[in-house]
Design a protein around this motif. Structure first.
Motif, short mmCIF file in Angstrom:
data_model
loop_
_atom_site.label_atom_id
_atom_site.label_comp_id
_atom_site.label_asym_id
_atom_site.label_seq_id
_atom_site.Cartn_x
_atom_site.Cartn_y
_atom_site.Cartn_z
N ARG A 143 6.93 5.07 6.84
CA ARG A 143 5.91 4.73 7.70
C ARG A 143 6.48 4.20 9.07
NH1 ARG A 143 0.69 4.05 7.37
NH2 ARG A 143 0.69 3.77 5.19
N ARG A 201 0.83 -1.29 -0.04
CA ARG A 201 0.01 -0.06 0.11
C ARG A 201 0.80 1.15 -0.18
NH1 ARG A 201 -1.84 0.92 6.14
NH2 ARG A 201 -0.03 -0.15 7.13
N ASP A 202 2.27 1.13 0.26
CA ASP A 202 3.20 2.23 0.42
C ASP A 202 3.78 2.32 -1.03
OD1 ASP A 202 2.07 3.01 2.92
OD2 ASP A 202 3.76 1.84 3.88
N ASN A 203 3.67 1.55 -1.78
CA ASN A 203 4.42 1.56 -3.03
C ASN A 203 3.59 1.75 -4.46
OD1 ASN A 203 6.84 1.04 -4.19
ND2 ASN A 203 6.56 -1.09 -4.46
N SER A 255 1.41 7.15 -2.85
CA SER A 255 1.82 6.79 -1.57
C SER A 255 2.82 7.94 -1.07
CB SER A 255 2.71 5.33 -1.73
OG SER A 255 1.66 4.52 -2.01
#
Length: 269
Positions: A74, A58-60, A65
């Motif tokens: 994060r 989800r952070d990529n 992001s």
């Protein structure tokens, strides 16, 4: 005249290419960081360079992001360089521009590949003053294969003359830069010579005007940049400036406007 149907097709092509370009740009960030270090671009998975925590899926997500995380990891809150979303955004824009220029044609994959290696090699050359063989040499085979597909043009009329022109252009550009390297060794690296053949293939396929102006544009853009650095006091007369980025950008300019410039010049004659 462009019809409404043609406009809709171009718009749809551009819309589809934007997310693809963003995703490719995310991968290019990995290439730009790892290839100069001799690392695999596949393993290990991407991780924060400070805390080494693997980046979550989800952070990529390209650009989004980085914005949601406010440019920080994060886990450890270490800053994430703004260059990452800029590379993704630039690649997305160049993919869209390529789609608008070529349309849904068989030459589009070759153009997208050229755009991709341009983004990667420009930044690698700026960072390391090298043009890695692991990118440049395979590009001969990939570019030739994609241009062969474009000349074959499945479902349409083949244009093998364009492929022959590409081969001549690649050989001509390589030979020209090889001679320049022999005459003035300090002027460029051998990586530039190897890159010249790849660019000559693409420029030659698009036409003699694209080939000529793409070669000229590299020196024009590089010269203007050098003059700007001199005037700003950021470089001296003996400062080394990587030429690969200007070769790559010059090639894109040659493809985009070389034909128009050629017709304008012939009109003057």
């Amino acid at each position: 005249m462009t019809t409404n149907t043609d406009s809709a097709t171009l718009a749809l092509t551009a819309l589809l290419l934007l997310p693809l370009g963003l995703a490719v740009g995310s991968f290019l960030n990995v290439v730009i960081w790892r290839v100069p270090q001799g690392m695999s671009v596949v393993r290990p998975p991407s991780a924060c360079p400070r805390c080494e925590h693997p980046i979550r899926g989800r952070d990529n997500v390209p650009v989004l992001s980085w914005l949601l995380l406010r440019g920080r990891c994060r886990d450890c809150r270490a800053p994430i360089s703004i260059r990452y979303p800029l590379v993704e955004t630039a690649t997305g824009i160049l993919f869209v521009a390529s789609g608008l220029f070529a349309g849904p044609t068989w030459v589009l994959p070759a153009l997208l590949y050229l755009v991709s290696i341009t983004v990667a090699l420009v930044l690698i050359d700026i960072d390391t003053r090298r043009l890695p063989d692991t990118i440049v040499l395979p590009s001969y085979l990939v570019t030739l294969a994609l241009l062969s597909l474009a000349s074959w043009n499945p479902g349409g009329e083949a244009d093998w003359g364009a492929l022959l022109r590409a081969l001549v252009g690649g050989a001509a550009m390589y030979t020209l830069y090889f001679v320049i390297k022999l005459v003035y060794p300090a002027g460029m690296g051998f990586g530039d010579v190897k890159l010249a053949g790849v660019l000559g293939l693409s420029l030659g396929w698009f036409g003699w005007s694209a080939l000529a102006f793409g070669w000229f544009a590299a020196y024009l853009l590089g010269g203007l940049f050098s003059i700007g650095l001199l005037l700003a006091g950021r470089a001296g007369r003996k400062s080394a400036i990587p030429f690969g980025p200007w070769m790559l950008l010059g090639a894109l300019v040659g493809i985009a406007v070389g034909d128009a410039v050629g017709q304008w010049y012939l009109g003057l004659l």
